[in-house]
Scaffold this motif. Sequence first.
Motif, mmCIF file in Angstrom:
data_model
loop_
_atom_site.group_PDB
_atom_site.id
_atom_site.type_symbol
_atom_site.label_atom_id
_atom_site.label_comp_id
_atom_site.label_asym_id
_atom_site.label_seq_id
_atom_site.Cartn_x
_atom_site.Cartn_y
_atom_site.Cartn_z
ATOM 1 N N ALA A 176 0.819 -1.220 0.000
ATOM 2 C CA ALA A 176 0.000 0.000 0.000
ATOM 3 C C ALA A 176 0.856 1.274 0.000
ATOM 4 O O ALA A 176 0.628 2.173 -0.819
ATOM 5 N N GLU A 179 2.623 1.713 -3.297
ATOM 6 C CA GLU A 179 1.686 2.071 -4.376
ATOM 7 C C GLU A 179 1.318 3.549 -4.280
ATOM 8 O O GLU A 179 1.290 4.257 -5.293
ATOM 9 N N ASN A 180 1.034 3.990 -3.056
ATOM 10 C CA ASN A 180 0.699 5.408 -2.872
ATOM 11 C C ASN A 180 1.880 6.291 -3.275
ATOM 12 O O ASN A 180 1.690 7.338 -3.894
ATOM 13 N N ASP A 183 1.988 6.587 -7.006
ATOM 14 C CA ASP A 183 0.959 7.505 -7.517
ATOM 15 C C ASP A 183 1.318 8.953 -7.224
ATOM 16 O O ASP A 183 1.124 9.828 -8.069
ATOM 17 N N THR A 220 -10.520 10.337 -2.438
ATOM 18 C CA THR A 220 -9.901 9.698 -1.268
ATOM 19 C C THR A 220 -10.599 10.171 0.012
ATOM 20 O O THR A 220 -10.889 9.370 0.908
ATOM 21 N N ARG A 223 -13.960 8.492 0.344
ATOM 22 C CA ARG A 223 -13.834 7.083 0.739
ATOM 23 C C ARG A 223 -13.430 6.950 2.203
ATOM 24 O O ARG A 223 -14.002 6.168 2.956
ATOM 25 N N TYR B 121 -3.737 -2.696 -0.763
ATOM 26 C CA TYR B 121 -3.575 -1.909 -1.987
ATOM 27 C C TYR B 121 -3.520 -0.412 -1.652
ATOM 28 O O TYR B 121 -4.047 0.013 -0.615
ATOM 29 N N GLY B 122 -2.908 0.340 -2.525
ATOM 30 C CA GLY B 122 -2.815 1.779 -2.307
ATOM 31 C C GLY B 122 -4.167 2.432 -2.525
ATOM 32 O O GLY B 122 -4.927 2.026 -3.400
ATOM 33 N N ILE B 123 -4.458 3.454 -1.718
ATOM 34 C CA ILE B 123 -5.772 4.105 -1.811
ATOM 35 C C ILE B 123 -5.842 5.005 -3.046
ATOM 36 O O ILE B 123 -6.851 5.026 -3.745
ATOM 37 N N ILE B 124 -4.766 5.685 -3.328
ATOM 38 C CA ILE B 124 -4.803 6.697 -4.393
ATOM 39 C C ILE B 124 -5.114 6.070 -5.765
ATOM 40 O O ILE B 124 -5.925 6.578 -6.519
#
Lengths: 349, 237
Positions: A176, A179-180, A183, A220, A223, B121-124
Motif C-alpha cells: 500500500a 503504491e501510494n 501515484d 480519497t 472514501r 492496496y494503495g488508496i490513491i
Amino acid sequence: MPVLRLPKFGKPVKYAYITGRVRAMKTKLIPAEMYPRMMSMDISEIARYLEETQYKDEIDALSKDYSGTELIEHATFSNLAKTYRKLGEVAIDEPRFLILEYLRRWDIWNIKTVLRGKFYGASDAEIMKYLVPAGELDVEFLDGLTKKDSIQDVISAFDGTDYASALSQYDGKSLATEENALDKLYYFRMERAVGGTLSVGGGLLLKYVRREIDIRNLITLFRMNRAGVEANIIQDNLIPGGKLHDELSRMAGQPFGEFLRSLEGYPFWSSISDIATADVQEISRIEARLKAYLIRYAWALSNYHPLSILPVLGYMVSKETEVSNIRKIVRGKEAGLPAELIEEQVVVA
Amino acid sequence: MAVIRGTKPTRAVLIGLKRRMKVAQTGHSLLKMKRDGLMIEFFEVLNKAKSVRAELVEALIKSEQRLNMAKAIEGTVAINSVAYALQKEPTIELESRNIMGVVVPKITADSVQKKMYERGYGIIGTSAAIDEAAESFETLVDKIVLAAEVETAMIRLVEDIDSTKRRVNALEFKVIPDIKDTIKFIGMSLEEMERDNVVKLKMLKGKAERLAAEEEAKKLKEAAEAASAEVAPPVTA
C-alpha cells in the motif's frame, strides 16, 4: 521527492503535426450516439460492431485466447495501449515529452501489477495478462520484469530511475505505502513537467492536472471520511499538489455530514449535490460523477487552443473514456445490472 | 409375546430383568426429556439458521452486485491486479461448545473485516467500487463463517435428536416390552414349575401313602394268619 529535470526544447514547439494526427485519430472514436444503441445490443452484437471499428485487429488477434466480455475487455485495453504508443511515436519534442509524462500512469499501473503479482506469487504468464503496455515501459521490459524471481529483483530493476525512491518504501509486508508513493510520484512529475512548459495551453494543462489531483484527493476524502478513518492517515493518502490541497487536507477526518457541508460552493459540487448526502451508501456513484466531471473538464479545455497539447489531452481522455464506456456497458450487461445503473456510469460528451 | 432369546426362566434372571426394567424405564424417561430439550434447542437454532441463511443470501447477492459493478467500472484487469495485493488471508479458529451433551463447533474468523487502508492496496490508485466490493465480500465471509457454525450445530442437533429418538423408540417399543414379556414369561414359567412341583409332590405323597397302606395291609394279613394258626385244634385221625 525526486527532482525532475525537464528537457529543453527548441522553439517554435511543433504542435501542428501532432494535433493534425490527433484530429484524424479522433474521427475513429465511437460516436456518442452509438452508446445508447450499444445498450440495446447483446454482447455478441457489440463484439461484431466493434469488429467494424478500430478494435478489429485486437479482437481478431485475441479471439483465440478469450471470448465474450473477456475478449472485448482485453481487446479494448490492447487497442488503448496501441493507440497511446502510436501517439508517443508520432509526437516529437515537447508534445512527446508531455504525452509520455501523461502516459506514465500506465507505467505506474504496470509496475504495481507486477509487484502485486509477485507479492501474491502469480505466474509470469498470469501477470502479463493484466498488463497494459500503454506507457513508456514496453512489452519486452515488462516481460523481463514479470520473469524476475522476487519483489526485490523487480525493485532493483528500477535502480537509478525516479521510481527507485518510491519503490524503496516497500516494507516487505504490504504494497500500500509503495503504491501510494508511486501515484504521488506520478502526479508530482506531471505537475512539474506541465508547469515547466512555456507553450500555449501549458497553463490550462497545468490547471487540468491540478484539478485531477484535487479530484483524486476528493475521492480519497469521500472514501476515507465515510469509513471514519483518522485524519492523519487520510492526510498521508492525499496527493501533494493540486489547487485545493490545503483546504482538502483540513477536511480529512471530518464527520461525513460536516465534510459534505464544507464542499458546498466548490465548482465540482453541482455535479454531485443530488447524490452526496449524509446517508449515501455507495461512494462509487459519487466517484463516477466526479470522474465524469473531470473528463468533461478535459473535453472543454481541449477546444481552447487548437495548436497546443490540449487537443492531444482531450483525445487521450476521450480514448480512455471510450474504452471504459465499452467495458461498463459489456460488463454491466453480462452481470445483468439495471440499464439506469450502466447509463449513470457511462460518460458521453 | 417377544421373549428375550436364551433367557433361562429362573428367579435370579427374573430379579436381574426387573432391575434392567427399572433402568430401562428411567433411561427412557430421561432420553424422552433429552429429546424434548433437544427439540426446543433445535427450533431455536433453526430460527437462527434461517435468519443467518437469509442474511447470507442477501450478502452474497450484494457482494456479487458490487463485484460486477467494480468489474464494470474498473475492469477485471484492474480487479485481478488489486486482488493480488491481498495482504493476509483470513483464518478461522475452531472451538467446541456443549448443547445438552451435543458437541457443536464454535468458529471464530480472524482478519476478515479490515480497515480500508489495511487491505494491501494503495488508496490513491484504486477506486471506491473496489472498496465496496472488498467490504461486501468481507461481510460475506463473516456471514459464511457464522452460517457454517449455526448450520453445523443444527446438523449435529438433528443427528443427535435422531439417535435419541431411535433410542427412545427402541426402549419404548422393543426393550421395555421385551423385558416385560420376558418377566411375564419367567413368572408364568416359575408358576408352572411350582404347579408341576405340587403335582409331583402330591403324586409322590399318594405313592408313599399307597405303599404305606399296602405295607399295613400286608402286616395285618400276616398277623391274622398267625392268629388263626394258633387258635385251630390239631386234627386227629
